[in-house]
Design a protein around this motif. Structure first.
Motif, short mmCIF file in Angstrom:
data_model
loop_
_atom_site.label_atom_id
_atom_site.label_comp_id
_atom_site.label_asym_id
_atom_site.label_seq_id
_atom_site.Cartn_x
_atom_site.Cartn_y
_atom_site.Cartn_z
N PRO A 227 38.20 37.20 37.62
CA PRO A 227 37.28 36.51 36.71
C PRO A 227 36.22 35.70 37.43
N ASP A 228 35.07 35.58 36.77
CA ASP A 228 34.04 34.63 37.22
C ASP A 228 34.39 33.23 36.74
N ALA A 229 35.06 33.15 35.59
CA ALA A 229 35.43 31.85 35.03
C ALA A 229 36.72 31.97 34.23
N ILE A 230 37.36 30.84 34.02
CA ILE A 230 38.57 30.75 33.21
C ILE A 230 38.31 29.77 32.07
N ILE A 231 38.73 30.14 30.87
CA ILE A 231 38.67 29.22 29.73
C ILE A 231 40.09 29.06 29.20
N LEU A 232 40.49 27.81 28.93
CA LEU A 232 41.88 27.54 28.55
C LEU A 232 41.95 26.27 27.73
N ARG A 233 43.17 26.03 27.21
CA ARG A 233 43.47 24.77 26.54
C ARG A 233 44.63 24.09 27.29
N SER A 234 45.86 24.46 26.96
CA SER A 234 47.02 23.76 27.53
C SER A 234 47.72 24.52 28.65
N PHE A 235 47.29 25.74 28.95
CA PHE A 235 47.94 26.52 30.00
C PHE A 235 47.98 25.72 31.31
N ASP A 236 49.13 25.72 31.98
CA ASP A 236 49.30 24.96 33.22
C ASP A 236 48.86 25.81 34.41
N MET A 237 47.72 25.46 34.98
CA MET A 237 47.17 26.20 36.11
C MET A 237 47.67 25.70 37.46
N ARG A 238 48.47 24.64 37.48
CA ARG A 238 48.78 23.98 38.74
C ARG A 238 49.56 24.84 39.71
N SER A 239 50.34 25.79 39.21
CA SER A 239 51.09 26.67 40.11
C SER A 239 50.50 28.08 40.15
N MET A 240 49.34 28.22 39.59
CA MET A 240 48.69 29.52 39.49
C MET A 240 47.94 29.86 40.78
N ASP A 241 47.97 31.13 41.18
CA ASP A 241 47.15 31.58 42.30
C ASP A 241 45.70 31.65 41.83
N ILE A 242 44.82 30.96 42.53
CA ILE A 242 43.42 30.91 42.13
C ILE A 242 42.69 32.17 42.60
N PRO A 243 42.11 32.95 41.70
CA PRO A 243 41.38 34.16 42.10
C PRO A 243 40.21 33.83 43.02
N SER A 244 39.99 34.65 44.00
CA SER A 244 38.91 34.39 44.96
C SER A 244 37.53 34.51 44.31
N THR A 245 37.47 35.18 43.16
CA THR A 245 36.19 35.37 42.47
C THR A 245 35.82 34.19 41.57
N LEU A 246 36.74 33.25 41.41
CA LEU A 246 36.55 32.19 40.41
C LEU A 246 35.39 31.27 40.78
N LYS A 247 34.51 31.04 39.80
CA LYS A 247 33.36 30.16 40.00
C LYS A 247 33.44 28.89 39.15
N ALA A 248 34.18 28.93 38.04
CA ALA A 248 34.22 27.77 37.14
C ALA A 248 35.44 27.84 36.24
N VAL A 249 35.86 26.67 35.75
CA VAL A 249 36.98 26.57 34.80
C VAL A 249 36.52 25.71 33.63
#
Length: 391
Positions: A32-54
């Motif tokens: 993804p270029d970006a992630i959109i979320l509400r309550s999902f817990d990203m703290r243990s998630m592997d961050i995609p190298s393509t990510l530009k914004a959350v």
């Protein structure tokens, strides 16, 4: 095409902000270029190298690894104020329910033995649930941001005495407070005089256990404490002790905990603060527009880890630079552009904590060599070419 990874159900009105011809919004995107979320817990998630914004379609961001994303030069956007009215209304509902003992009275009605004289039992029992009216009562509002100000103003309009506490109150919040609201710089004094306390502060290292044994002991023994901010702001062990000792009367929280179950003096809600259709739509639309503006034009609005920087397009050639906050770094990459005979038409630069961010419009195309040259400047984290493809 921009790819948006959706980690929660997001109001369709927000998703529709992303044009279908240039955006793909799905829940199973791996790059993804970006992630959109509400309550999902990203703290243990592997961050995609393509990510530009959350983008967080809400206010709190304690489910997002801010430090990690800041190190990766990934801005995190939220929707401040979009759910403020929803939370305010729930606070007012909680005040009225507690002041009039509505939960206890309803439970009493449900427990009346059907074999008894129903009307007689009601008349007898209602004496136990005499409450009080709000005019003349004092509410202490801790935190005078977008929600706290609304709570304070509404309570004042209901005839209550309102005392606010917020050492970090912004000028905008001060302007929005109605005349007649007392501002206190002493938390203990506020706790001692208030019949009701409503908390509206973010969760940080400094605000964890903000309300603990000492603070609870300062409160009136018939007071109501309302916490619709974050669970950890109030220490649950201290609450249990205070309720058992009758140091306070009622605790209202939007964050249920097993240790607080089956306590008649605890009013538990299942995280309903922003759970209105209107708030979900406003949050989704606000954060979607922030993501869209950033991905397409590099503008930053409502970020919690980057400075807000906006620049209207003056040319089709746009460069954005994220850097460590250090002296003369802007001069270094403007010099780099000048050496390539590239003129800067417009520029906006701001710093936030350790991060600096710059948006520049230039008069000529930006080559990979120029981007590489800027990227090699000590302190530059990323340099991105956002020039229009048609140019």
């Amino acid at each position: 095409m921009y790819k948006i990874l959706k980690l929660n159900n997001i109001a369709k009105e927000g998703i529709e902000s992303f044009p279908e011809d240039t955006y793909i919004v799905e829940n199973d995107i791996t790059d993804p270029d970006a992630i959109i979320l509400r309550s999902f817990d990203m703290r243990s998630m592997d961050i995609p190298s393509t990510l530009k914004a959350v983008g967080r379609a809400g206010t709190g961001v304690n489910n997002i690894p801010l430090e990690k994303l800041s190190d990766l030069a990934v801005p995190v956007f939220n929707a401040p104020g979009a759910n403020a009215n929803a939370v305010k209304e729930l606070v007012i509902a909680a005040i009225l329910i507690c002041a009039r003992n509505i939960i206890q009275a309803r439970t009493y009605i449900e427990m009346i033995d059907e074999s008894k004289d129903f009307e007689k039992e009601i008349e007898f029992g209602k004496k136990q649930y005499v409450g009080y009216e709000l005019p003349g009562r004092t509410i202490g509002v801790i935190g005078l941001g977008s929600i706290g100000v609304r709570v304070a103003n509404t309570c004042l309009n209901l005839g209550m005495n309102v005392v606010g506490f917020d050492p970090l109150m912004t000028v905008q919040s001060a302007w929005n407070l109605q005349p007649g609201i007392e501002k206190s710089d002493n938390l203990e004094n506020l706790l001692k005089q208030a019949d009701i306390i409503s908390i509206h502060i973010p969760l940080t290292d400094n605000t964890k256990d903000f309300i603990n044994t000492e603070e609870l002991s300062a409160m009136k023994n018939d007071s109501i404490l309302i916490n619709l901010s974050r669970a950890e702001i109030v220490n649950n062990n201290a609450i249990q002790t205070a309720l058992n000792k009758k140091s306070i009367k009622t605790y209202v929280t939007d964050f249920p905990d097993k240790t607080l179950l089956k306590n008649d003096n605890v009013f538990l809600l299942p995280h309903l603060g922003a759970s209105t259709k209107e708030a979900e739509i406003k949050c989704a639309k606000m954060v979607a527009m922030s993501l869209k503006s950033f991905l397409e034009d590099g503008n930053i609005n409502h970020s919690v880890n980057f400075p807000d920087v906006q620049l209207a397009r003056t040319t089709g050639y746009r460069l954005t630079i994220t850097n460590q906050n250090r002296p003369n770094i802007v001069g270094q990459f403007t010099t780099c552009l000048g050496e390539e005979n590239i003129n800067i038409n417009d520029l906006s630069h701001k710093n936030y904590n350790n991060i600096g961010y710059t948006v520049l419009d230039v008069d000529k195309p930006l080559t990979d060599e120029i981007l590489q040259s800027i990227s090699q400047i000590e302190g530059v984290i990323t340099a991105k070419n956002l020039s229009n493809s048609s140019q």
